[in-house]
Scaffold this motif. Structure first.
Motif, PDB file in Angstrom:
ATOM      1  N   UNK A  60     -73.693  -2.780  90.017  1.00 29.69           N
ATOM      2  CA  UNK A  60     -74.032  -3.689  88.932  1.00 29.69           C
ATOM      3  C   UNK A  60     -73.186  -3.435  87.697  1.00 29.69           C
ATOM      4  N   UNK A  61     -72.710  -2.211  87.532  1.00 23.08           N
ATOM      5  CA  UNK A  61     -71.880  -1.850  86.376  1.00 23.08           C
ATOM      6  C   UNK A  61     -70.472  -1.411  86.786  1.00 23.08           C
ATOM      7  N   UNK A  62     -70.373  -0.628  87.862  1.00 18.78           N
ATOM      8  CA  UNK A  62     -69.098  -0.062  88.316  1.00 18.78           C
ATOM      9  C   UNK A  62     -68.483  -0.912  89.413  1.00 18.78           C
ATOM     10  N   UNK A  63     -67.183  -0.707  89.638  1.00 21.77           N
ATOM     11  CA  UNK A  63     -66.504  -1.342  90.753  1.00 21.77           C
ATOM     12  C   UNK A  63     -65.955  -0.279  91.693  1.00 21.77           C
ATOM     13  N   UNK A  64     -65.852  -0.641  92.952  1.00 27.94           N
ATOM     14  CA  UNK A  64     -65.132   0.147  93.952  1.00 27.94           C
ATOM     15  C   UNK A  64     -64.216  -0.833  94.657  1.00 27.94           C
TER      16      UNK A  64
END
Length: 144
Positions: A60-64
């Motif tokens: 919801x906040x970070x990307x991978x």
């Protein structure tokens, strides 16, 4: 100008050539030597880390690999940038972590869960990204 039969032959020939190229590339991409998934190195700890990642909605906040939210840093190569100790300290911290005014939830993870997250990040960090392993999010820069 092409006659009707010439146009039909041109269309069918082009379609056949395109179809054969598509099939050839599909077969090539599924060959074992082209596997870039790092699948053989998935451990129970990596699976547990992925479960924690999904349960806590980290995406919801970070990307991978460019997928997820852009509120917080991109984490594909986080182990290369920050290291195991830093990651575990953030995840196990009893107080919310707030770099540059962006507040992260205090997960207060235990040692086993923090180790599972580190294992997951290590596994993700070793995926072959075909040269696209540069920083995707401006929030992931070294100075943050």
């Amino acid at each position: 100008m092409l006659s009707k039969s010439q146009a039909r032959a041109f269309f069918l020939g082009g379609t056949l050539v395109t179809f054969l190229i598509f099939i050839g590339l599909t077969i090539y991409s599924f060959m074992p030597r082209n596997d870039q998934t790092n699948y053989s190195k998935i451990t129970k700890e990596v699976v547990r880390g992925k479960e924690i990642w999904e349960t806590n909605n980290c995406m919801g906040c970070h990307t991978i690999m460019g997928e997820g939210g852009y509120y917080a840093p991109e984490l594909t190569k986080v182990m290369d940038r920050r290291g195991e100790g830093y990651i575990k300290a953030v995840l196990m911290s009893p107080v919310p972590w707030a770099p540059n005014g962006r507040k992260m939830v205090a997960y207060k993870m235990n040692e086993a869960d923090a180790n599972a997250m580190v294992a997951y990040f290590q596994w993700i960090g070793k995926l072959d990204l075909n040269g696209f392993d540069r920083i995707v999010s401006p929030l992931a820069k070294e100075n943050n």
